[in-house]
Write an enzyme that holds these catalytic residues in place. Structure first.
Site, PDB file in Angstrom:
ATOM      1  CE1 TYR A  44      -3.913   2.218   0.403  1.00 52.47           C
ATOM      2  CE2 TYR A  44      -2.464   3.412   1.893  1.00 52.47           C
ATOM      3  CZ  TYR A  44      -3.609   3.352   1.129  1.00 52.47           C
ATOM      4  OH  TYR A  44      -4.461   4.425   1.081  1.00 52.47           O
ATOM      5  N   GLY A  99      -2.090   8.661   4.081  1.00 55.89           N
ATOM      6  CA  GLY A  99      -3.148   8.017   4.835  1.00 55.89           C
ATOM      7  C   GLY A  99      -2.763   6.667   5.407  1.00 55.89           C
ATOM      8  CD  GLN A 152      -4.904  14.533   1.739  1.00 53.79           C
ATOM      9  OE1 GLN A 152      -5.105  13.797   2.702  1.00 53.79           O
ATOM     10  NE2 GLN A 152      -4.665  14.072   0.535  1.00 53.79           N
ATOM     11  CE1 TYR A 154      -7.079  12.731  -1.553  1.00 54.43           C
ATOM     12  CE2 TYR A 154      -7.298  11.362   0.408  1.00 54.43           C
ATOM     13  CZ  TYR A 154      -6.562  11.782  -0.684  1.00 54.43           C
ATOM     14  OH  TYR A 154      -5.321  11.257  -0.902  1.00 54.43           O
ATOM     15  CB  THR A 180      -5.891  16.048  -2.360  1.00 53.18           C
ATOM     16  OG1 THR A 180      -4.939  16.368  -1.347  1.00 53.18           O
ATOM     17  CG2 THR A 180      -5.244  15.121  -3.369  1.00 53.18           C
ATOM     18  NE  ARG A 189      -3.527   4.229  -5.689  1.00 52.10           N
ATOM     19  CZ  ARG A 189      -3.938   5.006  -4.691  1.00 52.10           C
ATOM     20  NH1 ARG A 189      -4.088   4.494  -3.471  1.00 52.10           N
ATOM     21  NH2 ARG A 189      -4.204   6.283  -4.902  1.00 52.10           N
ATOM     22  CG  HIS A 316      -1.716  11.039  -4.936  1.00 50.21           C
ATOM     23  ND1 HIS A 316      -2.525  12.032  -4.441  1.00 50.21           N
ATOM     24  CD2 HIS A 316      -1.872  10.001  -4.082  1.00 50.21           C
ATOM     25  CE1 HIS A 316      -3.145  11.616  -3.358  1.00 50.21           C
ATOM     26  NE2 HIS A 316      -2.753  10.382  -3.104  1.00 50.21           N
ATOM     27  NE  ARG A 319      -0.635   6.050  -2.926  1.00 48.57           N
ATOM     28  CZ  ARG A 319      -0.652   4.802  -2.479  1.00 48.57           C
ATOM     29  NH1 ARG A 319       0.425   4.030  -2.637  1.00 48.57           N
ATOM     30  NH2 ARG A 319      -1.717   4.298  -1.887  1.00 48.57           N
ATOM     31  CG  ASP A 347       4.103  15.576  -3.114  1.00 43.03           C
ATOM     32  OD1 ASP A 347       3.866  15.299  -4.305  1.00 43.03           O
ATOM     33  OD2 ASP A 347       3.239  15.437  -2.235  1.00 43.03           O
ATOM     34  N   GLY A 370       7.641  12.191   1.504  1.00 42.74           N
ATOM     35  CA  GLY A 370       6.556  11.240   1.547  1.00 42.74           C
ATOM     36  C   GLY A 370       6.952   9.869   2.027  1.00 42.74           C
ATOM     37  NE  ARG A 371       5.349   5.261  -2.613  1.00 42.20           N
ATOM     38  CZ  ARG A 371       4.986   5.954  -3.685  1.00 42.20           C
ATOM     39  NH1 ARG A 371       5.688   7.017  -4.059  1.00 42.20           N
ATOM     40  NH2 ARG A 371       3.923   5.593  -4.386  1.00 42.20           N
TER      41      ARG A 371
END
Length: 430
Positions: A44, A99, A152, A154, A180, A189, A316, A319, A347, A370-371
C-alpha cells in the site's frame, strides 16, 4: 549548522561501534522497512499506479537534472528558515499527507507529527488519518505550540461532511487546508489489487470520519447500490473482529462500523469534482487554502484566479495516473504561470537533500517528504522519523553549502546545469 553536527555525531558514534538508528541511504531505508512491514502494508505504501512508470519518471527527472556548484564564494552554511502563510518553518520542508499510517506503526500520525514539530517542520494530516485530526494537532502543539499542522481534504460527495471537516480544522487550529484534486477516485494500483487489499474496508484510515458528527449522523441514510452480503470465511471473520476492535475505540458497534465503511465507500469517490467545488471550499473557510495535485500551468493559473493561497505540484507520488508527467518537470511551468502571486509547493519522487535543492532551485518554496518518512516510522516510530528528518536536514544544508549557496533567496535555475545523460539501467520508486 545541523549538517556538520549530525554528520560528526554519526562518525563519533561509529568510534564506539554504534551505527545510525536507521539506514541513511533511501533505498536501504525502504528495503529495511519492507522486512518489518506486512506484505499488504508495504504494497500500500510503496506501490503506484499501473506499471509504476510515473514513479520511475519522478526519480528519473531528479537524476537527469544536475546541480552546478560554485566555488570560493566565502559563504557560511545558509539558514534554512522560511516564512509561509504567516508561520515560521525551520526549513523549506514538510511531511506530506499520507493516509493509513497505522499500517506502519500504531502511533501513526501522532509519532510522525511529534518528530516534525520538535524540528519546527510542518505536518499535513491526511483526510484518511489513523487518529482523529484534533489528537494529531494536540500532539504537535504539546511538543511545539508554534508547529504548523495542515489538514488535507478529499472532497466527498456529501457536502455536510466536507463542511464539518473544515469547521474541525479551523477549531483545532490548523495552519491551512490542502484540498487534493488528483484523487477523485482511486488509481489502478496492481500491488494492492494482487493482494485484494484496501485498508478502508477494514476500518483503517477512517479516524476523521469515525469522529465526525455529520458523517456519523448520516449512517442510517439509504445509499445507492446493492448491499454487500459475502459468504462467511475465516478471513472475513478476522476482518470483522478487527472492525469491531476499531469501533470500540470510537464507541461504535460492529453494525455502526459496517455502516460507516459502506457509507465511506459510497461517498468517497467524486469524479465530478470541478472548479465549482474549489470555489465553494474557498468561500467556506478563512484558512489558507492550498490546491494539491496540480501539474498543468493553466490549472495553476485558474486556481490562483479563484483565490487559493498556494499551489501544490504533485502527481501523488505516481499513485494515480501511470505515464503522467513527472512532478519535477511540471514545476517550472507552474512557477512561471503563477508569477509569484502564491507560493508553490512540490512533492513526488523526493528522496534526498540534493533532490530538495533541485526543486527549490526550480522555484518551489517548500518540498514535501513522503514515502521515506513512512519507512522510518515503520522502523522506529517517532525516533525513526526524527532520525530520518535529521539526516535529510543535514544533507540539505550540506548540499547547499557545498554548492556555494549563501541563502535560500540566492537559489535559482543558475545553480542547475543541462540534463545529465540517462543512466545505464536501474529503476527507482517514487
Amino acid at each position: 549548522m545541523i549538517g556538520r553536527r549530525v554528520q560528526q555525531r554519526i562518525y563519533l558514534e561509529g568510534l564506539m561501534g554504534r551505527r545510525p538508528p536507521l539506514p541513511v541511504r533511501p533505498d536501504a531505508l525502504e528495503a529495511e522497512a519492507q522486512k518489518r512491514m506486512s506484505p499488504e502494508a508495504f504494497a500500500y505504501v510503496a506501490g503506484g499506479a499501473g506499471l509504476e512508470w510515473t514513479m520511475e519518471a519522478n526519480r528519473e527527472a531528479f537524476r537527469r537534472l544536475a546541480l552546478l556548484p560554485r566555488m570560493l564564494r566565502g559563504t557560511k552554511p545558509p539558514g534554512l528558515g522560511v516564512e509561509l502563510w504567516g508561520r515560521r518553518w525551520a526549513a523549506p520542508l514538510f511531511l506530506c499527507p499520507i493516509g493509513v499510517l497505522e499500517l506502519a506503526h500504531p502511533e501513526a500520525e501522532l509519532a510522525a507529527v511529534r518528530a516534525a514539530a520538535k524540528r519546527g517542520l510542518p505536518f499535513m494530516v491526511s483526510n484518511q488519518a489513523s487518529h482523529p485530526l484534533e489528537r494529531v494537532v494536540e500532539a504537535a502543539k504539546a511538543v511545539n505550540p508554534e508547529a504548523p499542522v495542515f489538514f488535507q481534504l478529499y472532497h466527498s460527495t456529501d457536502p455536510r461532511a466536507v463542511e464539518s471537516f473544515l469547521r474541525r480544522a479551523e477549531k483545532a487550529g490548523c495552519a491551512g487546508v490542502v484540498l487534493t484534486v488528483d484523487t477523485v477516485q482511486l488509481g489502478w494500483r496492481p500491488r494492492d489489487l494482487d493482494l485484494g487489499h484496501l485498508p478502508f474496508l477494514k476500518g483503517q484510515g477512517l479516524a476523521v470520519y469515525l469522529t465526525d458528527p455529520a458523517f456519523l449522523g448520516a449512517l442510517d441514510e439509504p445509499l445507492e447500490g446493492p448491499a454487500f452480503r459475502p459468504k462467511p470465511t475465516l478471513a472475513l471473520l478476522r476482518n470483522l473482529l478487527a472492525l469491531r476492535r476499531t469501533g470500540r475505540r470510537y464507541g461504535l458497534s460492529l453494525i455502526q462500523m459496517q455502516k460507516a465503511v459502506r457509507r465511506f465507500v459510497a461517498t468517497y469517490s467524486y469524479p465530478e469534482l470541478s472548479w465549482e467545488e474549489v470555489r465553494r471550499v474557498r468561500e467556506s473557510t478563512a484558512l489558507p487554502l492550498l490546491l494539491k495535485g496540480i501539474l498543468h500551468p493553466e490549472d495553476a493559473l485558474r486556481a490562483v484566479e479563484l483565490g487559493v493561497d498556494g499551489v501544490y505540484v504533485s502527481n501523488h507520488g505516481g499513485r494515480q495516473v501511470d505515464g503522467s508527467l513527472a512532478a519535477l518537470h511540471a514545476l517550472p511551468q507552474v512557477v512561471q504561470a503563477v508569477e509569484g502571486r502564491v507560493p508553490v509547493l512540490m512533492d513526488s519522487g523526493v528522496r534526498t537533500g540534493a533532490d530538495a535543492v533541485k526543486a527549490l532551485a526550480l522555484g518551489a518554496r517548500a518540498v514535501g517528504l513522503g514515502r521515506p518518512y513512512v519507512y522510518a516510522l515503520a522502523l522506529g516510530g517517532e525516533e525513526g522519523v526524527g532520525a530520518f528528518l535529521d539526516h535529510f536536514l543535514a544533507e540539505l544544508e550540506l548540499t547547499l553549502a557545498l554548492s556555494g549557496v549563501g541563502s535560500l533567496e540566492e537559489l535559482g535555475p543558475h545553480f542547475l546545469a543541462k540534463e545529465n545523460p540517462p543512466p545505464q539501467g536501474g529503476r527507482g520508486g517514487a
